[in-house]
Design an enzyme around this catalytic site. Structure first.
Site, PDB file in Angstrom:
ATOM      1  N   HIS A 100       0.881  -1.113   0.166  1.00 15.97           N
ATOM      2  CA  HIS A 100       0.092  -0.208   0.041  1.00 15.97           C
ATOM      3  C   HIS A 100       0.985   1.158   0.204  1.00 15.97           C
ATOM      4  CE1 HIS A 100      -4.231  -1.343   1.385  1.00 15.97           C
ATOM      5  NE2 HIS A 100      -3.559  -2.536   0.615  1.00 15.97           N
ATOM      6  N   TYR A 123     -10.050   4.979   6.766  1.00 13.28           N
ATOM      7  CA  TYR A 123     -10.245   5.372   8.336  1.00 13.28           C
ATOM      8  C   TYR A 123     -11.153   6.469   8.427  1.00 13.28           C
ATOM      9  CZ  TYR A 123      -5.494   3.214   9.417  1.00 13.28           C
ATOM     10  OH  TYR A 123      -4.543   2.599   9.480  1.00 13.28           O
ATOM     11  N   PRO A 160      -4.833  -0.079  18.812  1.00 16.11           N
ATOM     12  CA  PRO A 160      -4.491  -0.594  17.391  1.00 16.11           C
ATOM     13  C   PRO A 160      -4.659   0.602  16.391  1.00 16.11           C
ATOM     14  CG  PRO A 160      -6.606  -1.042  18.384  1.00 16.11           C
ATOM     15  CD  PRO A 160      -6.244  -0.718  19.197  1.00 16.11           C
ATOM     16  N   LYS A 191       0.558  -0.334  15.469  1.00 18.16           N
ATOM     17  CA  LYS A 191       2.130  -0.455  15.914  1.00 18.16           C
ATOM     18  C   LYS A 191       2.503  -1.625  16.450  1.00 18.16           C
ATOM     19  CE  LYS A 191       3.083   3.298  13.375  1.00 18.16           C
ATOM     20  NZ  LYS A 191       2.947   2.703  12.161  1.00 18.16           N
ATOM     21  N   TYR A 235       3.487   6.969  10.433  1.00 23.03           N
ATOM     22  CA  TYR A 235       2.572   5.849   9.817  1.00 23.03           C
ATOM     23  C   TYR A 235       3.407   4.874   9.458  1.00 23.03           C
ATOM     24  CZ  TYR A 235      -1.427   3.528   7.935  1.00 23.03           C
ATOM     25  OH  TYR A 235      -2.435   2.614   7.618  1.00 23.03           O
TER      26      TYR A 235
HETATM   27  C1  PHB Z   1      -5.557  -4.295  10.308  1.00 19.00           C
HETATM   28  O1  PHB Z   1      -5.778  -4.515   8.900  1.00 19.00           O
HETATM   29  O2  PHB Z   1      -6.081  -5.282  11.078  1.00 19.00           O
HETATM   30  C2  PHB Z   1      -5.373  -2.872  10.655  1.00 19.00           C
HETATM   31  C3  PHB Z   1      -4.992  -2.127   9.667  1.00 19.00           C
HETATM   32  C4  PHB Z   1      -4.797  -0.571  10.145  1.00 19.00           C
HETATM   33  C5  PHB Z   1      -4.863  -0.207  11.397  1.00 19.00           C
HETATM   34  C6  PHB Z   1      -5.191  -1.215  12.228  1.00 19.00           C
HETATM   35  C7  PHB Z   1      -5.626  -2.625  11.947  1.00 19.00           C
HETATM   36  O3  PHB Z   1      -4.303   0.938  11.797  1.00 19.00           O
END
Ligand code: PHB
Ligand code: APR
Length: 396
Positions: free
Chosen positions: A79, A207, A298, A302, A390
């Site tokens: 990504h 998000y 989460p 990280k 990030y």
């Molecule tokens: C996930 O795919 O589990 C995931 C991806 C991004 C995040 C948190 C969890 O910020």
């Protein structure tokens, strides 16, 4: 009659077969250092445990150096950006353009499977279903770990103990309370995570946050989605029906347009949001790694990345010790790991607060969130700073 205890000697006793313990064992093996790994749960359980699945570029490179990234390089999804949605406004953060680094989507349990396969192929000691693990003696020159192995009491003497047994493990409790400072922060919300046999609605992560709360669309492949919904902390994983979950996800991610693809829910997990860190991360011959030493919410994914960094750091320091007898790197382990862990804590908390409003969120809170969003979308410097954190570049 109780059978006589099994006596084992090993240079390093690794407690816990999550990403931290398994990667440490793999790196030690590549450096010609023997170790024994003790895991409380069964192999099947460990390989199926669904967790986050975002790997920073530094993590992918570490797994490549460990020679366990073959499948990740074939199947992982690379990504280069993600979408942020605030009350219907959309912004794309092109983190690869801003930092030169990518992230990979690849489930944590897949990393665990690859590491277990490597250890098993190499014939390294890895014990599952081990009960009663206890760090019995911790001295200046070594330690003794006791446990029940295949129904028999066992006594493992070693030069170093690596506590990789997660937040609820036993390793941390071997450190006298007076020698440890712990900090905890609990957030007034949790995440309900689902794994679903449904294609992701867009190729990049989304998000989304707004009045109804936060939601995240992530994925594991073109046919399997991973989605999260902010829920009140007391809620259990089965409070909502599948239909209710999909409807709420669609409302938060698309404004209720029905554009979110749905499918059978394969798994549900309730993830509490908390921050925890203990200092120092070493006590004599005992070292703490990963979730045994620090938990992050989460939001920025990280946890796995910090665990991998700890394992690489300790493996490097042990390799120097065994090759040269120099202990400077071992002595510096805690300070180096904590510096990174605190940077991970800070960003995880910042991102959590950007994405959520707790119960009783006021117009003032919403105004501040809008200002943060506007700052991020209006300033390349702010976006670059966010992107560096990030992708994990700012911790190196
Ligand atoms: C996930 O795919 O589990 C995931 C991806 C991004 C995040 C948190 C969890 O910020
Ligand atoms: N004895 C032996 N093993 C134990 C014990 C014990 N007393 N207690 C726990 N364990 C095992 C757990 O069953 C688990 O397999 O230790 C392992 C710890 O693994 P993780 O929890 O995956 O922790 P870690 O390797 O540090 O990886 C951190 O995992 O929780 C996620 O979000 C977190 O992604 C992060 C990653």
């Amino acid at each position: 009659m109780t059978p006589a205890p099994l006596r084992i000697h090993t240079p390093v006793c690794v407690i816990g077969a999550g990403p931290a313990g398994l990667l440490l064992a793999r790196l030690l093996e590549l450096n010609g250092i023997d170790c024994v790994v003790l895991e409380r749960r069964g192999r099947d359980h460990v390989e199926r445990r669904v967790r986050a699945g975002l790997l920073e570029q530094g993590t992918v490179e570490a797994l490549r150096r460990a020679g366990v990234a073959g499948r990740l390089d074939r199947e992982g999804l690379v990504h280069e950006g993600f979408e942020l949605r605030l009350e219907g406004d959309t912004y794309r953060l092109p983190f690869t353009k801003l930092t030169g680094e990518s992230v990979w989507m690849y489930g944590q349990q897949e990393v665990v499977k690859d590491l277990i396969a490597a250890r098993t192929t190499a014939g390294g000691a890895l014990h599952f279903d081990v009960d009663d693990v206890r760090v019995d003696r911790l001295a200046g020159d070594g330690a003794t770990v006791t446990c029940t192995l295949d129904g028999r009491p066992a006594e493992i003497t070693c030069e170093f103990v690596a506590g990789c047994d997660g937040f609820h493990g036993v390793s941390r409790t071997a450190v006298p309370a007076a020698s440890l400072t712990t900090s905890t922060h609990t957030y007034p919300y949790a995440w309900l995570g689902i794994l679903a046999a449904a294609p992701p609605m867009s190729p990049e992560l989304v998000y989304a946050t707004g009045e109804r709360g936060f939601a995240l669309q992530s994925m594991r492949s073109s046919t399997v989605s991973r989605l999260y919904l902010q829920v009140p902390p007391g809620e259990s994983a089965d409070t909502r029906s599948d239909e209710e979950i999909w409807a709420e996800l669609d409302l938060r991610l698309t404004g209720g347009s029905g554009a979110l693809p749905t499918g059978p829910v394969l798994e549900r997990t309730l993830v509490p949001l908390r921050s925890f860190i203990c200092e120092p991360m070493q006590h004599g011959r005992l070292f703490l790694l990963g979730d045994a030493a620090h938990i992050v919410p989460p939001s920025a994914a990280k946890g796995l990345n910090l665990a991998v960094a700890d394992a690489e750091l300790l493996a490097g320091a042990l390799a120097v010790w065994y090759a040269t007898g120099r202990r400077a790197a071992l002595d510096a382990y805690s300070a180096t790991a904590l510096r990174r862990a605190w940077l991970g804590q800070e960003f995880s908390r910042w991102m959590t607060e950007l994405l959520h409003t707790g119960p009783g969120g006021t117009p003032f809170d919403r105004g501040l969130r809008r200002a943060r969003f506007d700052h991020l979308t209006g300033s390349t410097a702010a976006a670059t700073d966010f992107a560096e954190q990030y992708v994990g570049q700012s911790r190196r």
